[in-house]
Design a protein around this motif. Structure first.
Motif, mmCIF file in Angstrom:
data_model
loop_
_atom_site.group_PDB
_atom_site.id
_atom_site.type_symbol
_atom_site.label_atom_id
_atom_site.label_comp_id
_atom_site.label_asym_id
_atom_site.label_seq_id
_atom_site.Cartn_x
_atom_site.Cartn_y
_atom_site.Cartn_z
ATOM 1 N N GLY A 203 67.507 57.308 66.601
ATOM 2 C CA GLY A 203 66.458 58.308 66.601
ATOM 3 C C GLY A 203 65.480 58.020 67.721
ATOM 4 N N VAL A 204 64.564 58.970 67.957
ATOM 5 C CA VAL A 204 63.627 58.859 69.069
ATOM 6 C C VAL A 204 62.216 59.175 68.570
ATOM 7 C CG1 VAL A 204 63.167 59.511 71.448
ATOM 8 C CG2 VAL A 204 65.478 59.791 70.523
ATOM 9 N N ILE A 205 61.260 58.300 68.846
ATOM 10 C CA ILE A 205 59.876 58.498 68.422
ATOM 11 C C ILE A 205 59.227 59.567 69.307
ATOM 12 C CG2 ILE A 205 57.613 57.421 68.156
ATOM 13 C CD1 ILE A 205 59.108 54.714 67.901
ATOM 14 N N VAL A 206 58.744 60.644 68.673
ATOM 15 C CA VAL A 206 58.076 61.700 69.442
ATOM 16 C C VAL A 206 56.564 61.708 69.213
ATOM 17 C CG1 VAL A 206 60.083 63.180 69.687
ATOM 18 C CG2 VAL A 206 58.656 63.398 67.651
ATOM 19 N N ASP A 207 56.101 61.200 68.085
ATOM 20 C CA ASP A 207 54.677 60.953 67.885
ATOM 21 C C ASP A 207 54.529 59.905 66.792
ATOM 22 O OD1 ASP A 207 54.814 62.175 65.367
ATOM 23 O OD2 ASP A 207 53.447 63.815 65.862
ATOM 24 N N LYS A 208 53.299 59.604 66.395
ATOM 25 C CA LYS A 208 53.074 58.466 65.508
ATOM 26 C C LYS A 208 53.654 58.645 64.106
ATOM 27 C CE LYS A 208 48.448 60.146 64.226
ATOM 28 N NZ LYS A 208 46.999 59.847 64.273
ATOM 29 N N ARG A 209 54.052 59.866 63.755
ATOM 30 C CA ARG A 209 54.591 60.104 62.413
ATOM 31 C C ARG A 209 55.988 60.727 62.411
ATOM 32 N NH1 ARG A 209 51.872 60.224 57.194
ATOM 33 N NH2 ARG A 209 50.324 58.561 57.360
ATOM 34 N N HIS A 210 56.577 60.988 63.589
ATOM 35 C CA HIS A 210 57.824 61.740 63.605
ATOM 36 C C HIS A 210 58.859 61.118 64.541
ATOM 37 C CE1 HIS A 210 54.941 64.744 62.069
ATOM 38 N NE2 HIS A 210 55.984 65.198 61.388
ATOM 39 N N VAL A 211 60.095 61.149 64.056
ATOM 40 C CA VAL A 211 61.259 60.697 64.810
ATOM 41 C C VAL A 211 62.238 61.857 64.875
ATOM 42 C CG1 VAL A 211 63.297 59.197 64.715
ATOM 43 C CG2 VAL A 211 61.022 58.254 64.219
ATOM 44 N N VAL A 212 62.723 62.158 66.081
ATOM 45 C CA VAL A 212 63.720 63.211 66.227
ATOM 46 C C VAL A 212 65.101 62.573 66.254
ATOM 47 C CG1 VAL A 212 63.652 63.249 68.763
ATOM 48 C CG2 VAL A 212 64.339 65.297 67.507
ATOM 49 N N GLN B 297 59.884 62.818 59.097
ATOM 50 C CA GLN B 297 58.448 62.588 58.911
ATOM 51 C C GLN B 297 58.274 61.281 58.171
ATOM 52 O OE1 GLN B 297 56.261 65.976 57.400
ATOM 53 N NE2 GLN B 297 54.872 64.635 56.276
ATOM 54 N N LEU B 298 57.538 60.347 58.753
ATOM 55 C CA LEU B 298 57.398 59.008 58.192
ATOM 56 C C LEU B 298 56.248 58.936 57.206
ATOM 57 C CD1 LEU B 298 57.978 56.966 61.476
ATOM 58 C CD2 LEU B 298 59.679 57.832 59.838
ATOM 59 N N SER B 299 56.264 57.927 56.366
ATOM 60 C CA SER B 299 55.260 57.792 55.314
ATOM 61 C C SER B 299 53.969 57.148 55.815
ATOM 62 C CB SER B 299 55.823 56.973 54.146
ATOM 63 O OG SER B 299 56.190 55.675 54.590
ATOM 64 N N GLU B 300 54.010 56.579 57.027
ATOM 65 C CA GLU B 300 52.810 55.980 57.612
ATOM 66 C C GLU B 300 52.917 56.054 59.127
ATOM 67 O OE1 GLU B 300 52.556 51.635 57.303
ATOM 68 O OE2 GLU B 300 54.573 51.679 56.426
ATOM 69 N N ASP B 301 51.779 55.873 59.800
ATOM 70 C CA ASP B 301 51.765 55.934 61.250
ATOM 71 C C ASP B 301 52.521 54.751 61.861
ATOM 72 O OD1 ASP B 301 50.197 58.148 61.013
ATOM 73 O OD2 ASP B 301 48.348 57.216 61.771
ATOM 74 N N ILE B 302 53.249 55.035 62.920
ATOM 75 C CA ILE B 302 53.898 53.978 63.691
ATOM 76 C C ILE B 302 52.835 53.222 64.482
ATOM 77 C CG2 ILE B 302 55.521 53.510 65.568
ATOM 78 C CD1 ILE B 302 57.020 56.044 64.736
ATOM 79 N N VAL B 303 52.954 51.916 64.500
ATOM 80 C CA VAL B 303 52.037 51.082 65.280
ATOM 81 C C VAL B 303 52.599 50.953 66.690
ATOM 82 C CG1 VAL B 303 50.964 48.819 65.522
ATOM 83 C CG2 VAL B 303 51.307 49.814 63.238
ATOM 84 N N PHE B 304 51.891 51.507 67.660
ATOM 85 C CA PHE B 304 52.330 51.453 69.047
ATOM 86 C C PHE B 304 51.868 50.156 69.700
ATOM 87 C CE2 PHE B 304 52.250 56.364 69.201
ATOM 88 C CZ PHE B 304 53.541 56.413 68.687
ATOM 89 N N ASP B 305 52.766 49.578 70.511
ATOM 90 C CA ASP B 305 52.446 48.371 71.274
ATOM 91 C C ASP B 305 53.370 48.336 72.480
ATOM 92 O OD1 ASP B 305 54.944 47.528 70.309
ATOM 93 O OD2 ASP B 305 54.060 46.351 68.689
#
Length: 284
Positions: A82-91, A146-154
């Motif tokens: 999958g591919v992260i498109v924003d802090k809560r969604h993976v396409v 749609q994820l249950s929590e925000d992805i932590v970006f680093d």
């Protein structure tokens, strides 16, 4: 974070081998997610260093693909990419998640090793599958998790930029990555691999595949050299241009690396659907 105790329990739960013969969407085969729903990790997985996974691929440096995730079942078995498109969604591809329950899926980020026991993971709260998925067959193969929590970006985890305008020209270099097998009917290994090919327009792609029905303007075709290309386990993975923009999401192909074009959902074609779905609106 997952803990060692939870993983030990999963590892003791079964010793099924990681045969991935049904883990990429190929003509006439089951959806990859359903095919791998109940598969388990096994200590029989190779613990050696990176080897070929994407057929004919090479191992990228850590952090080269910060937007890719391993979509796994509740037993922490890799199903698709999958591919992260924003802090809560993976396409990803709809064929990866069609028929599955959100609570049975997790997304593992920030690692080239999908068996990394310390990599962050995120539970899936809801699956948004395109309403016209497989209407007709092999079309609209796209979904958002749609994820249950925000992805932590680093430094190792980031969202990707979508290619807004379809600017692809024949011969443009495009690169894909995934954890798929290195050969048809092969088994999964652990480490991310990548390979590059060139953009092939729809009409020429149809000619190469000898198929007029399963490829249209909603697809991107990539011509790889014989011995290179996507294989089982690479469905849902990113195809990027030389500006690191997402131009495609892995859909289907002829197994594996036999010189036929690989077929992706065209990101620019589905931009409106992606953004509208993320914003919670309904497309008529």
């Amino acid at each position: 974070m997952r803990t060692w105790l939870s993983f030990v329990g999963l590892l003791l739960a079964g010793s099924a081998l990681f045969c991935s013969s049904e883990a990429m969407r190929l003509r006439g085969e089951p959806y990859p997610g359903l095919a791998n729903l109940n598969r388990l990790r096994t200590s029989a997985m190779s613990a050696s260093g990176p080897e070929g996974r994407v057929a004919g691929g090479t191992a990228p440096a850590t952090g080269t693909w910060p937007w890719i995730v391993s979509i796994q079942n509740i037993y922490s078995y890799h199903i698709c990419c999958g591919v992260i498109v924003d802090k809560r969604h993976v396409v990803t591809a709809a064929s990866c998640v069609s028929g599955l329950r959100a609570r049975n899926l997790i997304c593992v980020s920030g690692t080239n090793d999908w068996w990394n026991l310390t990599a962050p993971y995120y539970q899936v709260e809801k699956i948004h599958t395109h309403c016209n998925f497989d209407k007709p067959l092999y079309h609209n193969d796209i979904a958002l998790l749609q994820l249950s929590e925000d992805i932590v970006f680093d430094n190792l985890t980031q969202n990707i930029t979508l290619a807004d305008i379809d600017e692809l020209q024949e011969g443009d270099v495009l690169t894909m990555a995934g954890w798929g097998a290195s050969e048809a009917q092969g088994t999964y290994e652990r480490y991310l691999n990548q390979a590059s090919g060139t953009y092939l327009p729809v009409d020429k792609c149809r000619d190469k595949l000898q198929n007029q029905d399963d490829v249209d303007l909603g697809h991107v075709c990539v011509q790889m050299n014989v011995g290179q290309g996507v294989c089982h386990g690479d469905t849902g993975g990113p195809l990027i241009d030389q500006q690191n923009r997402l131009v495609g999401i892995g859909n289907w192909g002829v197994p594996c690396a036999r010189g036929y074009p690989d077929v992706y959902a065209r990101a620019a074609f589905y931009n409106d659907w992606i953004r509208t779905t993320i914003n919670g609106c309904t497309i008529s």
